[in-house]
Design a protein around this motif. Structure first.
Motif, short mmCIF file in Angstrom:
data_model
loop_
_atom_site.label_atom_id
_atom_site.label_comp_id
_atom_site.label_asym_id
_atom_site.label_seq_id
_atom_site.Cartn_x
_atom_site.Cartn_y
_atom_site.Cartn_z
N VAL A 178 72.30 2.11 17.38
CA VAL A 178 72.16 1.66 18.62
C VAL A 178 72.40 2.58 19.51
CG1 VAL A 178 73.69 0.78 20.32
CG2 VAL A 178 72.50 -0.93 18.97
N LEU A 179 72.98 3.51 19.00
CA LEU A 179 73.98 5.28 19.27
C LEU A 179 73.05 6.14 19.77
CD1 LEU A 179 77.96 5.34 17.80
CD2 LEU A 179 76.83 4.17 19.73
N ALA A 180 72.44 6.03 18.49
CA ALA A 180 71.24 7.04 18.24
C ALA A 180 70.30 7.02 18.58
CB ALA A 180 70.47 6.98 16.90
N ALA A 181 69.55 5.26 19.27
CA ALA A 181 68.17 5.08 20.38
C ALA A 181 69.02 5.71 21.53
CB ALA A 181 68.02 4.09 20.47
N THR A 182 70.19 4.89 22.60
CA THR A 182 71.28 4.78 23.67
C THR A 182 71.35 6.65 23.95
OG1 THR A 182 72.44 3.04 23.05
CG2 THR A 182 72.80 4.79 24.57
N ILE A 213 62.51 4.68 16.94
CA ILE A 213 61.75 5.39 18.86
C ILE A 213 61.64 4.13 19.29
CG2 ILE A 213 59.21 6.24 18.48
CD1 ILE A 213 59.75 8.46 16.81
N ALA A 214 60.77 3.15 18.62
CA ALA A 214 61.02 1.47 19.64
C ALA A 214 61.65 1.10 19.75
CB ALA A 214 60.03 0.56 18.56
N THR A 215 63.15 1.18 19.65
CA THR A 215 64.18 0.99 20.76
C THR A 215 64.45 1.67 21.61
OG1 THR A 215 65.30 0.08 18.25
CG2 THR A 215 66.49 0.60 20.94
N VAL A 216 64.09 2.71 21.73
CA VAL A 216 64.49 3.88 22.90
C VAL A 216 62.94 3.59 23.74
CG1 VAL A 216 63.62 6.60 23.08
CG2 VAL A 216 65.27 6.25 21.12
N GLN A 263 73.09 -1.39 30.58
CA GLN A 263 72.25 -1.83 30.10
C GLN A 263 71.12 -1.76 28.94
OE1 GLN A 263 69.52 -3.05 33.57
NE2 GLN A 263 71.58 -3.09 34.93
N THR A 264 71.25 0.01 28.73
CA THR A 264 70.29 0.63 27.53
C THR A 264 70.89 0.09 26.59
OG1 THR A 264 69.55 1.88 28.71
CG2 THR A 264 69.98 2.87 27.00
N ILE A 265 72.05 0.36 26.56
CA ILE A 265 72.92 0.32 24.45
C ILE A 265 72.39 -1.52 24.45
CG2 ILE A 265 74.89 -0.34 24.02
CD1 ILE A 265 75.75 1.59 25.55
N MET A 266 72.62 -2.61 25.09
CA MET A 266 72.56 -3.34 25.17
C MET A 266 71.11 -4.09 24.73
SD MET A 266 75.52 -5.44 25.57
CE MET A 266 75.77 -4.11 25.01
N LEU A 267 70.11 -3.68 25.50
CA LEU A 267 68.92 -3.69 25.24
C LEU A 267 67.86 -2.91 24.03
CD1 LEU A 267 67.02 -2.94 28.61
CD2 LEU A 267 66.82 -5.19 27.29
N SER A 268 68.73 -1.42 23.35
CA SER A 268 69.00 -1.11 22.17
C SER A 268 69.58 -2.38 21.14
CB SER A 268 69.79 0.24 22.02
OG SER A 268 69.14 1.00 22.76
N LEU A 269 70.48 -2.94 21.57
CA LEU A 269 71.04 -3.47 20.52
C LEU A 269 70.48 -4.61 19.68
CD1 LEU A 269 73.26 -4.38 18.25
CD2 LEU A 269 74.58 -5.38 20.10
N SER A 270 69.83 -5.17 21.24
CA SER A 270 68.38 -6.52 20.52
C SER A 270 67.24 -6.03 20.09
CB SER A 270 68.34 -6.84 21.82
OG SER A 270 67.17 -6.10 23.21
N MET A 271 67.11 -4.25 20.47
CA MET A 271 65.73 -4.67 19.33
C MET A 271 65.98 -3.90 18.29
SD MET A 271 62.80 -3.69 19.88
CE MET A 271 61.01 -3.08 19.23
N VAL A 272 67.52 -3.64 17.81
CA VAL A 272 67.14 -3.05 16.32
C VAL A 272 67.12 -3.98 15.18
CG1 VAL A 272 68.16 -0.67 17.27
CG2 VAL A 272 69.74 -3.01 16.83
N VAL A 273 67.89 -5.26 16.06
CA VAL A 273 67.60 -6.73 15.54
C VAL A 273 65.92 -6.69 14.54
CG1 VAL A 273 68.15 -9.10 14.73
CG2 VAL A 273 69.96 -6.82 16.26
N PRO A 297 52.68 0.11 16.59
CA PRO A 297 52.20 2.07 16.98
C PRO A 297 53.47 2.88 15.75
CG PRO A 297 52.85 1.40 19.10
CD PRO A 297 52.90 0.30 18.29
N ALA A 298 55.10 2.19 16.25
CA ALA A 298 55.71 3.04 15.20
C ALA A 298 55.58 2.68 14.23
CB ALA A 298 57.12 2.53 15.92
N ALA A 299 55.90 2.12 13.77
CA ALA A 299 54.88 1.46 12.35
C ALA A 299 53.63 2.82 11.23
CB ALA A 299 55.10 0.34 11.65
#
Length: 288
Positions: free
Chosen positions: A96-100, A156-159, A214-224, A142-144
């Motif tokens: 999450v921190l890296a993506a944010t 990358i997908a999370t960003v 909001q970016t942090i919250m979306l990042s957390l949902s996406m990394v799951v 595409p990320a994979a």
């Protein structure tokens, strides 16, 4: 009547294959850079002893929110540790921190450019609309394909998924700075860069911080979700629960995600609120 096929999917396949054939060195460089950030943050967090991490988070919660929230943060983190998910929680936090960080590094300058140029906004808005409305699972493909499996394609997908809010709210915040402030800055002889750094950004900071939150919250949902392509962390626990139909495992993983989301949300919200934050001297008010 036979359905009309415009061949959009075939065109997307051709575009992906073209990128793979001609831009592999560039993709490798991007993967190496993002991997350096992701691996560095993960190694630092996972190497941190649990007591030290608890103390650091408790002090941050005490400083930014208050003593009640600090107690809640310690109790919630002890709960995660008691479920045996501490290491996976730290892996998720690192992603999450890296993506944010990457999303902010790209998104804030882009938001500023949108606020200062109508042409940039005209081009960027449709792209942001596409990024926000595209189903999250689609980004995994595409990320994979471009970056393989692991934390890098997950980041990358999370960003891509989580960046639009910080771009939009940076743009909105700078556009909504009162004209009087800008006129005063110009009257005092501010250059465009000084006007941006000393007038517009400070006044737009609450809006920018809301976008970061909001970016942090979306990042957390996406990394799951990104655990499906090997991103790791708490997403693996949730994914294991789904695959095995194990309600207990899935519930523990989901509960840990909720706890982490609450901690990140409350702490990051406090940075966008003027005058918010607990002062340590309040502990000693009225003493001695």
């Amino acid at each position: 009547m036979q359905d009309l096929d415009l061949g959009i999917g075939d065109g997307a396949d051709a575009a992906v294959n073209y990128v793979l054939d001609h831009f592999t060195p560039m993709l490798d460089g991007i993967a190496a850079g993002i991997g350096f950030v992701t691996d560095g943050i993960r190694d630092a967090l996972t190497a941190l002893p649990m007591p030290a991490a608890l103390l650091a988070i408790a002090l941050l919660a005490l400083w930014r929110v208050g003593w009640k929230f600090a107690i809640f943060a310690v109790a919630a983190l002890l709960l995660i540790g008691g479920m045996g998910l501490w290491e996976r929680m730290m892996e998720t936090l690192s992603l999450v921190l890296a993506a944010t960080i990457i999303a902010i590094a790209i998104g804030v300058p882009l938001g500023i450019a949108m606020a200062r140029s109508g042409a940039v906004q005209m081009v960027a808005r449709p792209a942001l609309d596409l990024m926000q409305t595209m189903p999250a699972f689609v980004y995994l493909i595409p990320a994979a394909m471009f970056f393989g499996l692991g934390a890098v394609p997950g980041t990358i997908a999370t960003v891509i998924f989580a960046m639009p809010p910080v771009v939009r709210l940076t743009n909105l915040g700078i556009r909504q700075v009162h004209a009087e402030f800008i006129e005063a800055g110009l009257a005092f002889g501010c250059t465009p860069s000084q006007l941006l750094l000393k007038v517009q950004i400070p006044n737009a900071l609450p809006s920018i911080m809301a976008g970061i939150n909001q970016t942090i919250m979306l990042s957390l949902s996406m990394v799951v979700i990104a655990s499906m392509i090997g991103a790791g962390g708490l997403g693996n626990t949730v994914l294991t629960g789904i695959q095995r139909l194990d309600v207990g495992t899935g519930f523990e993983g989901g509960l840990a995600v909720v706890v982490l989301a609450v901690l990140l949300d409350r702490i990051t919200q406090s940075f966008g609120q003027a005058g918010h934050g607990f002062r340590f001297r309040q502990l000693f008010a009225g003493r001695g």
